[in-house]
Write a protein that holds these residues in place. Structure first.
Motif, mmCIF file in Angstrom:
data_model
loop_
_atom_site.group_PDB
_atom_site.id
_atom_site.type_symbol
_atom_site.label_atom_id
_atom_site.label_comp_id
_atom_site.label_asym_id
_atom_site.label_seq_id
_atom_site.Cartn_x
_atom_site.Cartn_y
_atom_site.Cartn_z
ATOM 1 N N SER A 33 -98.448 54.598 -76.219
ATOM 2 C CA SER A 33 -98.263 55.271 -74.941
ATOM 3 C C SER A 33 -96.873 54.971 -74.364
ATOM 4 O O SER A 33 -96.195 55.865 -73.843
ATOM 5 C CB SER A 33 -99.351 54.829 -73.960
ATOM 6 O OG SER A 33 -99.133 55.368 -72.683
ATOM 7 N N MET A 34 -96.430 53.728 -74.477
ATOM 8 C CA MET A 34 -95.095 53.347 -74.016
ATOM 9 C C MET A 34 -94.026 54.101 -74.799
ATOM 10 O O MET A 34 -93.031 54.567 -74.227
ATOM 11 C CB MET A 34 -94.912 51.839 -74.168
ATOM 12 C CG MET A 34 -95.762 51.017 -73.212
ATOM 13 S SD MET A 34 -96.083 49.315 -73.791
ATOM 14 C CE MET A 34 -94.454 48.743 -74.223
ATOM 15 N N ALA A 35 -94.217 54.208 -76.115
ATOM 16 C CA ALA A 35 -93.232 54.900 -76.957
ATOM 17 C C ALA A 35 -93.104 56.366 -76.561
ATOM 18 O O ALA A 35 -91.992 56.912 -76.495
ATOM 19 C CB ALA A 35 -93.634 54.775 -78.426
ATOM 20 N N LEU A 36 -94.233 57.022 -76.301
ATOM 21 C CA LEU A 36 -94.200 58.439 -75.929
ATOM 22 C C LEU A 36 -93.510 58.647 -74.582
ATOM 23 O O LEU A 36 -92.820 59.652 -74.381
ATOM 24 C CB LEU A 36 -95.623 58.999 -75.889
ATOM 25 C CG LEU A 36 -96.294 59.163 -77.262
ATOM 26 C CD1 LEU A 36 -97.742 59.576 -77.098
ATOM 27 C CD2 LEU A 36 -95.540 60.175 -78.114
ATOM 28 N N LYS A 37 -93.676 57.698 -73.661
ATOM 29 C CA LYS A 37 -92.955 57.795 -72.380
ATOM 30 C C LYS A 37 -91.455 57.723 -72.622
ATOM 31 O O LYS A 37 -90.672 58.450 -72.009
ATOM 32 C CB LYS A 37 -93.398 56.668 -71.450
ATOM 33 C CG LYS A 37 -94.799 56.821 -70.897
ATOM 34 C CD LYS A 37 -95.167 55.639 -70.002
ATOM 35 C CE LYS A 37 -96.587 55.763 -69.481
ATOM 36 N NZ LYS A 37 -96.983 54.583 -68.666
ATOM 37 N N GLY A 38 -91.035 56.841 -73.508
ATOM 38 C CA GLY A 38 -89.617 56.703 -73.787
ATOM 39 C C GLY A 38 -89.033 57.872 -74.544
ATOM 40 O O GLY A 38 -87.835 58.155 -74.436
ATOM 41 N N PHE A 39 -89.855 58.580 -75.302
ATOM 42 C CA PHE A 39 -89.372 59.732 -76.068
ATOM 43 C C PHE A 39 -88.782 60.789 -75.150
ATOM 44 O O PHE A 39 -87.807 61.473 -75.507
ATOM 45 C CB PHE A 39 -90.527 60.311 -76.891
ATOM 46 C CG PHE A 39 -90.237 61.653 -77.483
ATOM 47 C CD1 PHE A 39 -89.261 61.807 -78.461
ATOM 48 C CD2 PHE A 39 -90.940 62.777 -77.065
ATOM 49 C CE1 PHE A 39 -88.988 63.049 -79.004
ATOM 50 C CE2 PHE A 39 -90.680 64.020 -77.597
ATOM 51 C CZ PHE A 39 -89.695 64.165 -78.576
ATOM 52 N N LYS A 40 -89.315 60.917 -73.954
ATOM 53 C CA LYS A 40 -88.843 61.943 -73.016
ATOM 54 C C LYS A 40 -87.398 61.720 -72.587
ATOM 55 O O LYS A 40 -86.731 62.654 -72.153
ATOM 56 C CB LYS A 40 -89.749 61.973 -71.787
ATOM 57 C CG LYS A 40 -91.209 62.291 -72.099
ATOM 58 C CD LYS A 40 -92.081 62.149 -70.856
ATOM 59 C CE LYS A 40 -93.546 62.352 -71.181
ATOM 60 N NZ LYS A 40 -94.424 62.117 -69.996
ATOM 61 N N ASP A 41 -86.905 60.496 -72.702
ATOM 62 C CA ASP A 41 -85.537 60.206 -72.270
ATOM 63 C C ASP A 41 -84.485 60.788 -73.209
ATOM 64 O O ASP A 41 -83.400 61.167 -72.769
ATOM 65 C CB ASP A 41 -85.319 58.691 -72.160
ATOM 66 C CG ASP A 41 -86.076 58.079 -70.998
ATOM 67 O OD1 ASP A 41 -86.638 58.845 -70.189
ATOM 68 O OD2 ASP A 41 -86.108 56.838 -70.894
ATOM 69 N N ASN A 42 -84.798 60.802 -74.514
ATOM 70 C CA ASN A 42 -83.832 61.279 -75.508
ATOM 71 C C ASN A 42 -84.575 62.128 -76.542
ATOM 72 O O ASN A 42 -84.800 61.687 -77.664
ATOM 73 C CB ASN A 42 -83.128 60.105 -76.197
ATOM 74 C CG ASN A 42 -82.390 59.206 -75.229
ATOM 75 O OD1 ASN A 42 -81.253 59.465 -74.872
ATOM 76 N ND2 ASN A 42 -83.050 58.136 -74.803
ATOM 77 N N VAL A 43 -84.936 63.337 -76.140
ATOM 78 C CA VAL A 43 -85.821 64.163 -76.973
ATOM 79 C C VAL A 43 -85.149 64.560 -78.281
ATOM 80 O O VAL A 43 -85.755 64.455 -79.354
ATOM 81 C CB VAL A 43 -86.265 65.428 -76.201
ATOM 82 C CG1 VAL A 43 -87.039 66.364 -77.116
ATOM 83 C CG2 VAL A 43 -87.105 65.031 -74.997
#
Length: 396
Positions: A33-43
């Motif tokens: 879940s943490m990783a998916l939140k971070g994915f939004k920063d640098n798609v």
């Protein structure tokens, strides 16, 4: 097996494989879940290979303290790791490799390069590799097997294309490579082995000996660390600086020469600052720098406030890590500014309510701040949660 998991005998391997309610599985779900939140920063391009720790630190979920409070640099899911570190473009390229592999095997089967059994076994290898990638990070052994497999499917792809060319070359005289080319290749190979293995081994040896000598023989430890720091092609200067910082901090509790201790702390601080400022986005490096700066200020009888900028930088990179907020407690505690320390300790307990010693710390700070009623309340909660006294300082 997953559908009938409730009927499987408890404690068996099969039951363990299909359960998702154990602490290990729940911790991984939080990680994902943490990783998916971070994915939004640098798609599109991600945060860069081997930089997952940036996402982990920024989006750290404090519930992880319930399972494992370690600093992770992998999400334990290779698909997610590729997605957040290489972005959507890298992830698509990664998936296309496997689609190519499957198509290459199917094509080899159609032109009778492979039989049915061989094709099924190799397809099973693709599937099993991807299933394990859902729960792990890639290791050296798995990567070597993966590269060898891709080499095989690439060979199967090119063999029918190159067949006419290879047939025409059968009767031609073999070509000899010039001796100078072989000499250059061997020399280059030896040089690469030297800079990537031998020099790294020397640096690791220096670190290991430095840690082994430690406070028992500080002079020998310093010499070992110095050899690691000056080693050509030291491929991990961060770890070298971190271990040296640990060594210099432990010297403060020894009877070593004060000038020698001061020199080590000064040098460790300089090294740590250089690494932290070079990498910028690693909170652990800034945390260690802050500790070094505190030690340096104490040794040279200067204001410990000089460490506050490094503390602020570390906390800004990982705002939900209580280990970093503890630096404020050390800072305010040394200055006896209990009023400033109390709200930080309250925030720490909110982030990690699973560690009763942190609540006991809050109780002590309330006591020092002359709020006896809250001190008793928090102290009772800490004891009820399982806090046990282990050292005299916990009473004072």
């Amino acid at each position: 097996l997953f559908v009938v998991r409730n009927q499987l005998p408890q404690g068996t391997i099969l039951n363990r494989l299909v359960r998702l309610r154990d602490t290990n599985s729940e911790a991984r779900l939080v990680q994902w879940s943490m990783a998916l939140k971070g994915f939004k920063d640098n798609v599109l391009l991600g945060v860069g290979p081997e930089n997952y720790y940036v996402i982990f630190d920024k989006y750290y979920d404090p519930i992880m303290y319930k399972y494992d409070g370690s600093w992770f640099d992998k999400p334990h899911n290779f698909f997610l790791e590729v997605l957040v570190t290489n972005g959507l473009s890298g992830f698509v390229a990664y998936i296309l490799m496997f689609l190519f592999a499957v198509y290459s095997l199917w094509r080899a089967y159609k032109i009778k390069l492979l039989g049915l059994l061989e094709t099924c076994l190799l397809l099973a290898a693709v599937v099993s590799y991807q299933v394990q990638n859902l729960f792990v990070f890639d290791t050296v052994s798995a990567s070597i097997a993966f590269y060898a497999f891709l080499g095989l499917v690439a060979h199967l792809w090119t063999k029918p294309i190159l067949a006419p060319v290879l047939e025409s070359e059968k009767n031609s005289a073999p070509k000899k490579s010039p001796a100078w080319l072989l000499a250059v290749l061997v020399t280059g190979f030896c040089y690469v082995v030297y800079i990537t293995n031998i020099t790294s081994i020397k640096a690791s040896k220096g670190i290991n000996y430095g840690m082994a000598y430690g406070t028992e023989n500080p002079q020998a430890a310093f010499a070992s660390f110095n050899s690691a720091q000056t080693a050509v092609f030291n491929l991990d200067p961060q770890q070298t600086a971190n271990y040296y910082s640990d060594f210099s901090s432990r010297l403060l509790s020894t009877n070593a020469d004060k000038n020698f201790i001061a020199q080590q702390v000064d040098k460790a601080t300089i090294n740590q600052r250089n690494i932290a400022e070079k990498i910028q986005n690693d909170p652990i490096l800034w945390m260690r720098l802050a500790i070094n700066e505190m030690n340096q200020a104490i040794i040279h009888d200067k204001d410990i406030e000089v460490s506050k900028d490094s503390i602020n930088k570390a906390v800004s990179l990982a705002p939900n890590r209580v280990e970093l907020l503890q630096l404020y407690i050390q800072l305010y505690g040394y200055k006896k500014d209990w009023a400033a320390a109390v709200p930080v300790a309250e925030e720490i307990v909110q982030l990690n309510p699973y560690n009763p010693s942190l609540r006991w710390q809050l109780a002590m700070l309330f006591f020092l701040n002359k709020n006896i009623e809250r001190a008793v309340l928090e102290g009772d909660k800490a004891v009820a949660d399982g806090f046990k006294f282990s050292q005299l300082q916990q009473f004072t």
